[in-house]
Write a protein that holds these residues in place. Structure first.
Motif, mmCIF file in Angstrom:
data_model
loop_
_atom_site.group_PDB
_atom_site.id
_atom_site.type_symbol
_atom_site.label_atom_id
_atom_site.label_comp_id
_atom_site.label_asym_id
_atom_site.label_seq_id
_atom_site.Cartn_x
_atom_site.Cartn_y
_atom_site.Cartn_z
ATOM 1 N N GLN A 5 2.410 -57.739 12.567
ATOM 2 C CA GLN A 5 3.767 -57.356 12.206
ATOM 3 C C GLN A 5 3.894 -57.336 10.687
ATOM 4 O O GLN A 5 3.975 -58.389 10.055
ATOM 5 C CB GLN A 5 4.788 -58.335 12.792
ATOM 6 C CG GLN A 5 4.930 -58.289 14.286
ATOM 7 C CD GLN A 5 6.036 -59.211 14.778
ATOM 8 O OE1 GLN A 5 6.743 -59.833 13.995
ATOM 9 N NE2 GLN A 5 6.173 -59.318 16.091
ATOM 10 N N PRO A 6 3.922 -56.159 10.062
ATOM 11 C CA PRO A 6 4.113 -56.109 8.610
ATOM 12 C C PRO A 6 5.440 -56.734 8.211
ATOM 13 O O PRO A 6 6.431 -56.637 8.939
ATOM 14 C CB PRO A 6 4.105 -54.602 8.312
ATOM 15 C CG PRO A 6 3.348 -53.994 9.449
ATOM 16 C CD PRO A 6 3.698 -54.835 10.645
ATOM 17 N N ARG A 7 5.453 -57.387 7.056
ATOM 18 C CA ARG A 7 6.668 -58.002 6.532
ATOM 19 C C ARG A 7 7.125 -57.253 5.289
ATOM 20 O O ARG A 7 6.309 -56.749 4.519
ATOM 21 C CB ARG A 7 6.428 -59.479 6.217
ATOM 22 C CG ARG A 7 5.958 -60.309 7.424
ATOM 23 C CD ARG A 7 6.979 -60.253 8.560
ATOM 24 N NE ARG A 7 6.492 -60.904 9.769
ATOM 25 C CZ ARG A 7 6.938 -62.073 10.217
ATOM 26 N NH1 ARG A 7 7.860 -62.728 9.557
ATOM 27 N NH2 ARG A 7 6.452 -62.566 11.331
ATOM 28 N N SER A 8 8.413 -57.226 5.057
ATOM 29 C CA SER A 8 8.988 -56.350 4.037
ATOM 30 C C SER A 8 8.650 -56.754 2.609
ATOM 31 O O SER A 8 8.938 -56.014 1.679
ATOM 32 C CB SER A 8 10.511 -56.280 4.201
ATOM 33 O OG SER A 8 11.084 -57.571 4.164
ATOM 34 N N PHE A 9 8.034 -57.932 2.407
ATOM 35 C CA PHE A 9 7.595 -58.262 1.049
ATOM 36 C C PHE A 9 6.327 -57.502 0.685
ATOM 37 O O PHE A 9 5.939 -57.457 -0.481
ATOM 38 C CB PHE A 9 7.371 -59.779 0.898
ATOM 39 C CG PHE A 9 6.343 -60.361 1.832
ATOM 40 C CD1 PHE A 9 4.985 -60.191 1.604
ATOM 41 C CD2 PHE A 9 6.731 -61.083 2.946
ATOM 42 C CE1 PHE A 9 4.037 -60.728 2.456
ATOM 43 C CE2 PHE A 9 5.790 -61.626 3.807
ATOM 44 C CZ PHE A 9 4.443 -61.438 3.557
#
Length: 334
Positions: free
Chosen positions: A155-159
């Motif tokens: 799950q990619p994270r927005s940072f």
């Protein structure tokens, strides 16, 4: 076809952090990219900071009323001109080969979205390094951030996150969620048949919170968000999400067992856990002071996240409250 890249940064106030981020982008080995900065109603003037990079970086600056990072990223994405959107938080620093490695990853790994890890910079203070350890450790909820082997579906994270612009637009961008909006987007992508991937060489240096009080509030909010995400995406619910809450409840039961029954069997397990975290943190950080603080930040993370998860689960599942009623601050102002 060579992928084109737009970096989108939503920012509120963080002038000094913005300067450091832009300064790290100046040194990129691959200089073919644009930067979209969306000022989310900052109370200070960011233009002088951005002006330091005129003629050096391709920057487009926009200012709007405050609505939160998710909607601000959507706003910036509509104004981006390239094929791929790369989202980074305003409090990160990137390596000089960040763009180069993103481009390599896009060309070699077939995906619709990607993400990378975060880590502590050598210039961070001891507390920042301790918090970074807790947020990326296999002994906490942060194991998925540290390496691709920790999860079967990243799950990619927005940072530190990239998405094809056309795909981002098809799913409607970030939702109205203000906290947990990045895993929400990842799961929405999966539900629509799109794929995500982990890129090895694009880790960012993420400053995060600078004291334990702010860190506790932050992870508490993360804990509150998880049952909301579970409700929105039931297909991807995992029992491991409840681990911090079980950790918190087990600790309370340990004290009850000790003071009422005069036994310390449960607390002995927590003693072993503490020892393992300390040793692991010493190996990872190579600093006993950071390791000691990492034990504290780890317990703060587990307790605060666990309490937030428990509170949210009770409000949503026992009292049957709508997420917007239970946690109005978790959703963007429209």
């Amino acid at each position: 076809m060579n992928p084109t890249i737009s970096i989108v940064v939503a920012i509120f106030n963080r002038r000094d952090e913005l300067f450091e981020l832009l300064n790290s982008l100046v040194s990129q080995t691959d200089k073919v990219f644009e930067i979209i900065i969306v000022d989310d109603g900052s109370l200070i003037d960011l233009k002088p900071t951005i002006g330091n990079f005129d003629g050096i970086l391709d920057i487009k600056y926009f200012r709007k009323d405050n609505s939160g990072p998710g909607l601000s990223r959507n706003y910036g994405s509509k104004r981006a001109s390239n094929d791929w959107l790369v989202f980074v938080d305003s409090d990160v620093i990137v390596e000089k080969d960040y763009i180069e490695n993103i481009r390599k990853g896009i060309l070699t790994i077939q995906c619709d979205a990607f993400g990378g890890a975060d880590k502590a910079h050598k210039g961070f203070n001891l507390m920042q390094k301790a918090i970074s350890y807790s947020m990326t450790s296999v002994f906490t909820t942060g194991g998925i951030r540290g390496n691709k082997k920790a999860v079967s579906k990243f799950q990619p994270r927005s940072f530190n996150m990239g998405v094809k612009k056309e795909v981002f637009e098809k799913v409607g961008g970030f939702s109205e969620m203000r906290i947990g909006e990045d895993p929400d987007l990842s799961m929405t992508l999966w539900e629509n048949g799109f794929s995500t991937a982990f890129f090895d060489d694009i880790a960012v240096y993420h400053k995060r919170r600078v004291d334990f009080g702010k860190f506790s509030k932050q992870v508490y909010q993360f804990g509150c968000a998880r049952p909301i995400l579970n409700q929105r995406h039931p297909k991807y619910v995992k029992i491991s999400f409840a681990f911090p809450t079980l950790f918190l409840l087990g600790y309370v039961l340990g004290f009850i067992e000790y003071f009422i029954l005069g036994r310390g069997i449960i607390l002995a397990f927590y003693g072993l856990y503490t020892f393992m975290v300390l040793i692991h943190a010493m190996i990872v950080t190579k600093n006993i002071a950071i390791a000691g603080m990492a034990v504290i930040s780890t317990y703060i993370q587990m307790f605060s996240y666990g309490y937030g998860f428990l509170k949210s689960w009770i409000l949503l599942n026992i009292f049957r409250m709508k997420p917007e009623e239970a946690f109005p601050k978790h959703f963007h102002k429209n």
